[in-house]
Design a protein around this motif. Structure first.
Motif, PDB file in Angstrom:
ATOM      1  N   ARG A   1       0.828  -1.285  -0.052  1.00  0.00           N
ATOM      2  CA  ARG A   1       0.199   0.129  -0.058  1.00  0.00           C
ATOM      3  C   ARG A   1       0.855   1.316   0.059  1.00  0.00           C
ATOM      4  NH1 ARG A   1      -1.274   3.331   3.912  1.00  0.00           N
ATOM      5  NH2 ARG A   1      -0.330   1.836   5.577  1.00  0.00           N
ATOM      6  N   LYS A   2       1.893   1.483   0.912  1.00  0.00           N
ATOM      7  CA  LYS A   2       2.740   2.399   1.086  1.00  0.00           C
ATOM      8  C   LYS A   2       3.532   2.699  -0.356  1.00  0.00           C
ATOM      9  CE  LYS A   2       3.067   2.163   6.136  1.00  0.00           C
ATOM     10  NZ  LYS A   2       3.933   2.034   7.247  1.00  0.00           N
ATOM     11  N   HIS A   3       4.080   1.616  -0.814  1.00  0.00           N
ATOM     12  CA  HIS A   3       5.080   1.435  -1.846  1.00  0.00           C
ATOM     13  C   HIS A   3       4.430   2.093  -3.031  1.00  0.00           C
ATOM     14  CE1 HIS A   3       8.198   0.373  -4.690  1.00  0.00           C
ATOM     15  NE2 HIS A   3       7.367  -0.293  -5.345  1.00  0.00           N
ATOM     16  N   TYR A   4       3.157   1.681  -3.473  1.00  0.00           N
ATOM     17  CA  TYR A   4       2.458   1.959  -4.437  1.00  0.00           C
ATOM     18  C   TYR A   4       1.974   3.435  -4.458  1.00  0.00           C
ATOM     19  CZ  TYR A   4       2.502  -2.862  -6.212  1.00  0.00           C
ATOM     20  OH  TYR A   4       3.074  -4.160  -6.461  1.00  0.00           O
ATOM     21  N   TRP A   5       1.514   3.741  -3.224  1.00  0.00           N
ATOM     22  CA  TRP A   5       1.380   5.138  -2.973  1.00  0.00           C
ATOM     23  C   TRP A   5       2.577   6.278  -3.557  1.00  0.00           C
ATOM     24  CZ3 TRP A   5      -1.269   7.528   1.968  1.00  0.00           C
ATOM     25  CH2 TRP A   5      -1.505   8.857   1.944  1.00  0.00           C
ATOM     26  N   HIS A   6       3.566   5.784  -2.779  1.00  0.00           N
ATOM     27  CA  HIS A   6       4.700   6.686  -3.258  1.00  0.00           C
ATOM     28  C   HIS A   6       5.234   6.566  -4.662  1.00  0.00           C
ATOM     29  CE1 HIS A   6       6.254   7.786   0.850  1.00  0.00           C
ATOM     30  NE2 HIS A   6       5.534   6.894   1.289  1.00  0.00           N
ATOM     31  N   ARG A   7       5.204   5.664  -5.139  1.00  0.00           N
ATOM     32  CA  ARG A   7       5.411   5.296  -6.765  1.00  0.00           C
ATOM     33  C   ARG A   7       4.728   5.695  -7.797  1.00  0.00           C
ATOM     34  NH1 ARG A   7       7.599  -0.273  -9.524  1.00  0.00           N
ATOM     35  NH2 ARG A   7       8.279   0.564 -11.376  1.00  0.00           N
ATOM     36  N   TYR A   8       3.294   5.803  -7.557  1.00  0.00           N
ATOM     37  CA  TYR A   8       2.476   6.145  -8.521  1.00  0.00           C
ATOM     38  C   TYR A   8       1.382   7.189  -8.001  1.00  0.00           C
ATOM     39  CZ  TYR A   8       3.887   1.491 -10.530  1.00  0.00           C
ATOM     40  OH  TYR A   8       4.735   0.623 -11.088  1.00  0.00           O
ATOM     41  N   GLY A   9       1.606   7.521  -6.795  1.00  0.00           N
ATOM     42  CA  GLY A   9       0.469   8.566  -6.535  1.00  0.00           C
ATOM     43  C   GLY A   9      -0.675   7.888  -6.038  1.00  0.00           C
ATOM     44  N   ALA A  10      -1.050   6.840  -6.270  1.00  0.00           N
ATOM     45  CA  ALA A  10      -2.299   6.185  -5.819  1.00  0.00           C
ATOM     46  C   ALA A  10      -2.008   4.792  -5.645  1.00  0.00           C
ATOM     47  CB  ALA A  10      -3.527   6.335  -6.995  1.00  0.00           C
ATOM     48  N   THR A  11      -2.374   4.040  -4.642  1.00  0.00           N
ATOM     49  CA  THR A  11      -2.047   2.774  -4.397  1.00  0.00           C
ATOM     50  C   THR A  11      -2.792   1.919  -5.445  1.00  0.00           C
ATOM     51  OG1 THR A  11      -2.045   2.906  -1.939  1.00  0.00           O
ATOM     52  CG2 THR A  11      -2.857   0.926  -2.705  1.00  0.00           C
ATOM     53  N   LEU A  12      -4.038   2.372  -6.014  1.00  0.00           N
ATOM     54  CA  LEU A  12      -4.671   1.558  -6.923  1.00  0.00           C
ATOM     55  C   LEU A  12      -4.110   1.459  -8.120  1.00  0.00           C
ATOM     56  CD1 LEU A  12      -7.418   0.468  -8.139  1.00  0.00           C
ATOM     57  CD2 LEU A  12      -8.099   2.641  -8.622  1.00  0.00           C
ATOM     58  N   LEU A  13      -3.159   2.353  -8.643  1.00  0.00           N
ATOM     59  CA  LEU A  13      -2.516   1.926  -9.847  1.00  0.00           C
ATOM     60  C   LEU A  13      -1.486   1.197  -9.793  1.00  0.00           C
ATOM     61  CD1 LEU A  13      -1.781   5.840 -10.969  1.00  0.00           C
ATOM     62  CD2 LEU A  13      -3.697   4.192 -11.648  1.00  0.00           C
ATOM     63  N   GLY A  14      -0.932   0.949  -8.619  1.00  0.00           N
ATOM     64  CA  GLY A  14       0.304  -0.089  -8.653  1.00  0.00           C
ATOM     65  C   GLY A  14      -0.598  -1.472  -8.470  1.00  0.00           C
ATOM     66  N   LEU A  15      -1.775  -1.609  -7.870  1.00  0.00           N
ATOM     67  CA  LEU A  15      -2.370  -2.872  -7.695  1.00  0.00           C
ATOM     68  C   LEU A  15      -3.033  -3.149  -9.134  1.00  0.00           C
ATOM     69  CD1 LEU A  15      -4.508  -2.334  -4.507  1.00  0.00           C
ATOM     70  CD2 LEU A  15      -2.195  -3.752  -4.841  1.00  0.00           C
ATOM     71  N   MET A  16      -3.548  -2.437  -9.925  1.00  0.00           N
ATOM     72  CA  MET A  16      -4.167  -2.542 -11.305  1.00  0.00           C
ATOM     73  C   MET A  16      -2.692  -3.008 -12.162  1.00  0.00           C
ATOM     74  SD  MET A  16      -6.301   0.861 -11.827  1.00  0.00           S
ATOM     75  CE  MET A  16      -6.472   0.701 -13.688  1.00  0.00           C
ATOM     76  N   ARG A  17      -1.640  -2.331 -12.225  1.00  0.00           N
ATOM     77  CA  ARG A  17      -0.534  -2.650 -13.026  1.00  0.00           C
ATOM     78  C   ARG A  17       0.149  -3.880 -12.651  1.00  0.00           C
ATOM     79  NH1 ARG A  17       3.675   2.373 -14.472  1.00  0.00           N
ATOM     80  NH2 ARG A  17       1.475   3.027 -14.986  1.00  0.00           N
ATOM     81  N   HIS A  18       0.489  -4.266 -11.287  1.00  0.00           N
ATOM     82  CA  HIS A  18       1.128  -5.307 -11.033  1.00  0.00           C
ATOM     83  C   HIS A  18       0.215  -6.670 -10.711  1.00  0.00           C
ATOM     84  CE1 HIS A  18       4.773  -3.034 -11.319  1.00  0.00           C
ATOM     85  NE2 HIS A  18       4.271  -1.966 -10.659  1.00  0.00           N
ATOM     86  N   HIS A  19      -0.965  -6.290 -10.265  1.00  0.00           N
ATOM     87  CA  HIS A  19      -1.587  -7.473  -9.692  1.00  0.00           C
ATOM     88  C   HIS A  19      -2.852  -7.716 -10.676  1.00  0.00           C
ATOM     89  CE1 HIS A  19       1.280  -7.675  -6.396  1.00  0.00           C
ATOM     90  NE2 HIS A  19       1.151  -6.274  -6.481  1.00  0.00           N
ATOM     91  N   GLY A  20      -3.312  -6.822 -11.567  1.00  0.00           N
ATOM     92  CA  GLY A  20      -4.455  -6.985 -12.143  1.00  0.00           C
ATOM     93  C   GLY A  20      -5.838  -6.639 -11.230  1.00  0.00           C
ATOM     94  N   VAL A  21      -5.751  -5.985 -10.359  1.00  0.00           N
ATOM     95  CA  VAL A  21      -6.955  -5.541  -9.427  1.00  0.00           C
ATOM     96  C   VAL A  21      -7.676  -4.725 -10.348  1.00  0.00           C
ATOM     97  CG1 VAL A  21      -7.500  -3.988  -7.610  1.00  0.00           C
ATOM     98  CG2 VAL A  21      -5.566  -5.647  -7.164  1.00  0.00           C
ATOM     99  N   LYS A  22      -9.130  -5.172 -10.067  1.00  0.00           N
ATOM    100  CA  LYS A  22     -10.007  -4.317 -11.136  1.00  0.00           C
ATOM    101  C   LYS A  22     -10.607  -3.125  -9.837  1.00  0.00           C
ATOM    102  CE  LYS A  22     -10.734  -7.351 -14.025  1.00  0.00           C
ATOM    103  NZ  LYS A  22     -10.256  -7.229 -15.394  1.00  0.00           N
ATOM    104  N   PRO A  23     -10.258  -1.833 -10.672  1.00  0.00           N
ATOM    105  CA  PRO A  23     -10.724  -0.632  -9.951  1.00  0.00           C
ATOM    106  C   PRO A  23     -11.821  -0.373  -9.450  1.00  0.00           C
ATOM    107  CG  PRO A  23     -10.367  -0.078 -12.373  1.00  0.00           C
ATOM    108  CD  PRO A  23      -9.932  -1.747 -12.165  1.00  0.00           C
TER     109      PRO A  23
END
Length: 228
Positions: A49-71
């Motif tokens: 959660r923290k890593h993707y927030w820092h890297r992409y500005g939103a945790t969701l973007l990291g989860l979508m990009r790396h784990h295929g999470v549906k927004p």
């Protein structure tokens, strides 16, 4: 000139003290979601959660990009927050400041629309805004482009029918201001709650400096009337 301005307000830690209220609820809900959906440990969920927030500005973007999470699934389940209204509080001075601020006013938040409207209603501020733009509305050609995406800032100004130079972004997050300034927008750094305890990407930021891309620093909404 003030009447021609278009104000773009962030929500959390800009219009209310989210670090002491909704962020705590959201952090827990996101950790639970990541732990369950990705089948990882609680510690790993918190790290992601923290890593993707820092890297992409939103945790969701990291989860979508790396784990295929549906927004839509993520946003719904992490923002149910049944106790949200009990946690969020406003101040009469903030409500008065928005009431008297000239120009069109919009919320621009990386949170979902339903959450933003709940918070604004609780704050007594929803009626002062001409529109609420949540993360679901920050898409281009089928791609999610939330803050700090510069393409989104340009497209938003065009959609609102104004030059980016007529827009003022009021934010607590510096990377969002840097991107907005790069497309010609003016930027205001809200430091009110960062002084008490930063959250997310702003942890450890030196508040007494003023980066070149920050046009003004404020500690209250009343100070917006003096922004040049």
């Amino acid at each position: 000139m003030a009447a021609e301005r278009v104000w773009l307000f962030d929500l959390d830690n800009t219009l209310h003290n989210a670090a002491a209220s909704s962020f705590r609820l959201l952090d827990g809900a996101m950790n639970d979601y990541i732990e369950c959906e990705l089948r990882v440990s609680a510690a790993e969920a918190d790290h992601l959660r923290k890593h993707y927030w820092h890297r992409y500005g939103a945790t969701l973007l990291g989860l979508m990009r790396h784990h295929g999470v549906k927004p839509a699934h993520f946003l719904h389940h992490t923002h149910l927050l049944p106790t949200l209204e009990r946690e969020v509080a406003s101040h009469p001075h903030d409500v008065a400041a928005l009431r008297h601020l000239r120009g069109r006013k919009y919320i621009l938040t990386n949170a979902p629309l339903a959450y933003a409207e709940r918070v604004l209603r609780q704050l007594g501020m929803l009626k002062f805004f001409d529109g609420v733009i949540g993360i679901e509305q920050m898409t281009m050609f089928g791609q999610w482009r939330p803050k700090p995406d510069a393409r989104m800032f340009r497209a938003l100004a065009a959609k609102l029918g104004v030059s980016p130079r007529r827009c003022v972004l009021v934010e607590d997050t510096l990377v969002h201001q840097k991107s907005a300034y790069g497309v010609g927008m003016r930027t205001v750094w809200m430091q009110r709650w960062a002084r008490r305890g930063s959250h997310g990407p702003e942890v450890g930021v030196y508040l007494h400096r003023k980066p070149a891309y920050v046009c003004a620093r404020i500690a209250s909404l009343q100070q917006l009337r003096r922004v040049p």
